[in-house]
Design an enzyme around this catalytic site. Sequence first.
Site, short mmCIF file in Angstrom:
data_model
loop_
_atom_site.label_atom_id
_atom_site.label_comp_id
_atom_site.label_asym_id
_atom_site.label_seq_id
_atom_site.Cartn_x
_atom_site.Cartn_y
_atom_site.Cartn_z
CD GLU A 296 -1.85 2.28 1.19
OE1 GLU A 296 -1.97 2.92 0.54
OE2 GLU A 296 -1.77 2.91 2.68
CB CYS A 330 -1.81 6.53 2.01
SG CYS A 330 -2.74 5.99 3.16
#
Length: 591
Positions: A296, A330
Amino acid sequence: NQSAFLLYSVLSIIGVVALYILIDVISTYRIPTLSVPMTRDESEDVLDKGKYDPSKPVDKDIVPCYDPATMQLLGHVPAMSPNEVKDMIAKSKAAAKEWRKSSFAQRRKLLRILLKFIIENQDAICRVSARDSGKPMLDAILGEVIVTCEKIHWLCNEGEQWLKPEKRSAGIMSFYKSPRVEYHPMGVIGAIVPWNYPFHNVLNPLTAAVFAGNSIIIKVSEYASWSAGYYGRFISAALQAAGAPPDLVQIVTGYGEAGHALVTGGVDKVIFVGSTVVGKKVMVAAAETLTPVVMELGGKDAVVVCEDANLNTVVQVALKAAFLNCGQNCAGGERFFVHNKVLDKYLGLVVGAVNKMRQGPALGGGTIDAGAMCMPGAAQKIQSLVDDAVSKGAKVLAGGMIPDREGQFYPPTVLLGIKRGMKIWEEEVFGPIMSVIGWDTDEEVIALANDCPFGLGSNVFASSQARARRIASQLEAGMSSINDFATTYMCQSLPFGGVKHSGFDRFAGIEGLRGLCVPKAVAEDSMPWLMKSTIPPPWQVPVSDVAVPFGTSLVTMFYGPGLLYKVRGLFGLAQCFLAPGTIKSGKKKGE
């Protein structure tokens, strides 16, 4: 009689409701309450501490911890060695061996103990996060507490059903079989997590891993290790209260060599959350042991605003998308594509709001809208991206300059005129920058949004949900929110992850939960008392001369595209058994 029946019905309903309430109260009361003492630095808003200078070298055996808003030194934690990490992995393997036998009821008990502690200690959890990472208390509630509670709630309510054996279809030739997929714990999960949400980034992989029957070792960032002290203490208390192995969850502090030891030391799967640059290094290290990795990585999410969107709603959402946690997300909004018909109005509303935002330390003062940058040097990196954009034609409408004050701050900033060729077009900012780009047609905005090396999340706003859905379906991203921002993460049944340089595999939702298991395929006879698998006589050793014709007839009967083929196959099978001598075997004379 009718009145009596009505009274009886009402009393019955009241009785059922009362019984439900009683059971719920008793169940809640039976969840153990944890008592976890806090240090003075953890419990108080205002501290009198010495200052920390990130430019000064430190001993390689320790990790300095400081408040990025006040630059106060909070202390040090050990920088664990590779050997220490390997010892932790050995303990984790023993814990995993024991925990894999646990029932779902015991796993839910552990999660509910954690949840109860979180609910009762929200202020403390947020205060510790705010001090370690610089975020405002509200941002800690939104990004640390709410999403963690939602994750635990989903796991407790739905997790078991997705880990139970799942029946699958048998296929036409194996119609008498009963196939299924069983989900077995992988063993030891290693997680390397970033600094932006020090509480949630620990609890997120932890809760899923232990619910799936695994143990877990979490390497926290060297830029947010102080909070792991308090969080680790309450996790250990929860393990004890639930009757779980004490080494089921362990936390690693240290630098890159500790992370490398975790990846290469024998864990069964690695979850990495962080930058694309470091992610590539993790992949190289994991390749040595063929350890599977969830990646990720970075994001540069697009927010598309159509001309008919409700700007009064969109603007407030956009402000949160760009500036929550000072843009250190993110899945944060970085690129805001606003239709040219409403661009001026949008900019007026956004700039007006940004100019009213208050920035400062999260603790010890008044209410703030934006906090500090957690990572040293982050403000300087952002400034270089802004300066490069301005030198190539971009305009700063708000913010845009490092403030002359103590602490690691960069102001909420609005840029207009971002275009290809600027560094900020390609690079992840990970800071409080709202880059605004105008557009005219749907095809144009789709092309602009996809002109990016990252593909984590995406968001589209339009009065026509069908139009928003159509645009979103063509965006190259792992997630899309329609008329909202990043709400896929609040739907914890959904997977979280991206495409392109944003990584691969998923760490949330059904897919992420099952990804923490070994999917084992199992097939057995559904009615062994009636039909069992045997090798057909023509194929038994030594094989018959009609073995191949028998096989082709079998294929034709089962898979032929129509009744004529199936009948032909059936006659072929009958011929193999009843008149094998009439079938040409294909053997040459003398064979």
